[in-house]
Design a protein around this motif. Structure first.
Motif, PDB file in Angstrom:
ATOM      1  N   HIS A  55     -45.301  52.271  -6.817  1.00  0.00           N
ATOM      2  CA  HIS A  55     -45.418  51.926  -5.398  1.00  0.00           C
ATOM      3  C   HIS A  55     -46.857  52.144  -4.949  1.00  0.00           C
ATOM      4  O   HIS A  55     -47.339  53.277  -4.962  1.00  0.00           O
ATOM      5  CB  HIS A  55     -44.477  52.786  -4.548  1.00  0.00           C
ATOM      6  CG  HIS A  55     -43.031  52.575  -4.862  1.00  0.00           C
ATOM      7  ND1 HIS A  55     -42.320  51.509  -4.372  1.00  0.00           N
ATOM      8  CD2 HIS A  55     -42.182  53.282  -5.635  1.00  0.00           C
ATOM      9  CE1 HIS A  55     -41.074  51.579  -4.817  1.00  0.00           C
ATOM     10  NE2 HIS A  55     -40.971  52.646  -5.593  1.00  0.00           N
ATOM     11  N   MET A  85     -48.700  53.006  -2.472  1.00  0.00           N
ATOM     12  CA  MET A  85     -48.693  53.626  -1.140  1.00  0.00           C
ATOM     13  C   MET A  85     -48.814  55.128  -1.309  1.00  0.00           C
ATOM     14  O   MET A  85     -48.622  55.647  -2.403  1.00  0.00           O
ATOM     15  CB  MET A  85     -47.409  53.273  -0.387  1.00  0.00           C
ATOM     16  CG  MET A  85     -46.133  53.759  -1.065  1.00  0.00           C
ATOM     17  SD  MET A  85     -44.599  53.206  -0.289  1.00  0.00           S
ATOM     18  CE  MET A  85     -44.569  51.479  -0.706  1.00  0.00           C
ATOM     19  N   THR A  86     -49.099  55.819  -0.222  1.00  0.00           N
ATOM     20  CA  THR A  86     -49.186  57.277  -0.273  1.00  0.00           C
ATOM     21  C   THR A  86     -47.785  57.866  -0.416  1.00  0.00           C
ATOM     22  O   THR A  86     -46.784  57.201  -0.136  1.00  0.00           O
ATOM     23  CB  THR A  86     -49.822  57.834   1.006  1.00  0.00           C
ATOM     24  OG1 THR A  86     -48.976  57.534   2.112  1.00  0.00           O
ATOM     25  CG2 THR A  86     -51.213  57.255   1.234  1.00  0.00           C
ATOM     26  N   GLU A  93     -45.877  57.793   2.933  1.00  0.00           N
ATOM     27  CA  GLU A  93     -45.265  56.499   3.246  1.00  0.00           C
ATOM     28  C   GLU A  93     -44.041  56.265   2.370  1.00  0.00           C
ATOM     29  O   GLU A  93     -43.009  55.787   2.841  1.00  0.00           O
ATOM     30  CB  GLU A  93     -46.264  55.362   3.061  1.00  0.00           C
ATOM     31  CG  GLU A  93     -45.671  54.014   3.422  1.00  0.00           C
ATOM     32  CD  GLU A  93     -46.637  52.863   3.293  1.00  0.00           C
ATOM     33  OE1 GLU A  93     -46.177  51.711   3.433  1.00  0.00           O
ATOM     34  OE2 GLU A  93     -47.841  53.088   3.046  1.00  0.00           O
ATOM     35  N   TRP A  94     -44.142  56.601   1.071  1.00  0.00           N
ATOM     36  CA  TRP A  94     -42.998  56.430   0.182  1.00  0.00           C
ATOM     37  C   TRP A  94     -41.805  57.255   0.669  1.00  0.00           C
ATOM     38  O   TRP A  94     -40.686  56.759   0.721  1.00  0.00           O
ATOM     39  CB  TRP A  94     -43.366  56.838  -1.251  1.00  0.00           C
ATOM     40  CG  TRP A  94     -42.195  56.737  -2.169  1.00  0.00           C
ATOM     41  CD1 TRP A  94     -41.785  55.635  -2.855  1.00  0.00           C
ATOM     42  CD2 TRP A  94     -41.237  57.768  -2.443  1.00  0.00           C
ATOM     43  NE1 TRP A  94     -40.634  55.930  -3.551  1.00  0.00           N
ATOM     44  CE2 TRP A  94     -40.272  57.229  -3.317  1.00  0.00           C
ATOM     45  CE3 TRP A  94     -41.102  59.091  -2.042  1.00  0.00           C
ATOM     46  CZ2 TRP A  94     -39.197  57.965  -3.789  1.00  0.00           C
ATOM     47  CZ3 TRP A  94     -40.035  59.831  -2.520  1.00  0.00           C
ATOM     48  CH2 TRP A  94     -39.094  59.262  -3.390  1.00  0.00           C
ATOM     49  N   TYR A 133     -41.153  58.361   3.709  1.00  0.00           N
ATOM     50  CA  TYR A 133     -40.617  57.756   4.931  1.00  0.00           C
ATOM     51  C   TYR A 133     -39.717  56.568   4.581  1.00  0.00           C
ATOM     52  O   TYR A 133     -38.589  56.469   5.067  1.00  0.00           O
ATOM     53  CB  TYR A 133     -41.762  57.308   5.846  1.00  0.00           C
ATOM     54  CG  TYR A 133     -41.275  56.470   6.988  1.00  0.00           C
ATOM     55  CD1 TYR A 133     -40.690  57.054   8.108  1.00  0.00           C
ATOM     56  CD2 TYR A 133     -41.372  55.085   6.952  1.00  0.00           C
ATOM     57  CE1 TYR A 133     -40.217  56.286   9.157  1.00  0.00           C
ATOM     58  CE2 TYR A 133     -40.902  54.305   7.989  1.00  0.00           C
ATOM     59  CZ  TYR A 133     -40.329  54.903   9.088  1.00  0.00           C
ATOM     60  OH  TYR A 133     -39.855  54.144  10.122  1.00  0.00           O
ATOM     61  N   ARG A 134     -40.211  55.682   3.743  1.00  0.00           N
ATOM     62  CA  ARG A 134     -39.421  54.502   3.375  1.00  0.00           C
ATOM     63  C   ARG A 134     -38.133  54.899   2.651  1.00  0.00           C
ATOM     64  O   ARG A 134     -37.083  54.283   2.845  1.00  0.00           O
ATOM     65  CB  ARG A 134     -40.252  53.562   2.512  1.00  0.00           C
ATOM     66  CG  ARG A 134     -41.353  52.886   3.291  1.00  0.00           C
ATOM     67  CD  ARG A 134     -42.241  52.084   2.365  1.00  0.00           C
ATOM     68  NE  ARG A 134     -43.300  51.446   3.083  1.00  0.00           N
ATOM     69  CZ  ARG A 134     -43.427  50.126   3.191  1.00  0.00           C
ATOM     70  NH1 ARG A 134     -42.563  49.327   2.615  1.00  0.00           N
ATOM     71  NH2 ARG A 134     -44.423  49.613   3.860  1.00  0.00           N
ATOM     72  N   THR A 179     -36.629  52.452  -2.929  1.00  0.00           N
ATOM     73  CA  THR A 179     -37.847  53.119  -3.370  1.00  0.00           C
ATOM     74  C   THR A 179     -37.664  53.868  -4.683  1.00  0.00           C
ATOM     75  O   THR A 179     -38.586  54.516  -5.142  1.00  0.00           O
ATOM     76  CB  THR A 179     -38.310  54.126  -2.308  1.00  0.00           C
ATOM     77  OG1 THR A 179     -37.251  55.034  -2.045  1.00  0.00           O
ATOM     78  CG2 THR A 179     -38.733  53.444  -1.032  1.00  0.00           C
TER      79      THR A 179
END
Length: 90
Positions: free
Chosen positions: A27, A29-30, A33-34, A36-37, A44
């Motif tokens: 992924h 992304m930070t 962010e991961w 949160y998603r 995820t």
């Protein structure tokens, strides 16, 4: 298993996740962010991994020293409801 990676699909500091079937997913992304998603129910952690986690999220802060108490904080209420087809509605 969730691991930080030096680079994922050209993104510095991405996240790599091992899915339930042993597959690995990158992924770009930070980690924040991961996470949160993941908590709002996006896929995820591999194929067909979307799961809505009802909230609110509870954070627990351990005692910062002798004689101090454990502190708890809660996130906002989660009003999202999963819809057929993978979309979300408030």
């Amino acid at each position: 298993m969730v691991l930080g990676a030096p680079q994922v699909h050209g993104f510095c500091g991405g996240v790599v996740v091992r899915g339930a079937e042993g597959d690995w997913v990158g992924h770009p992304m930070t980690f924040a962010e991961w996470l949160y998603r993941h908590l709002v129910g996006e896929e995820t952690a591999g194929w067909d991994s979307a799961t809505f986690h009802p909230g609110p999220v509870r954070l627990e802060f351990p005692p910062a020293g002798p004689g101090r108490h454990t502190r708890e904080a809660y996130g906002p209420e989660r009003s999202q409801v999963p819809q057929p087809g993978g979309s979300w509605a408030p």
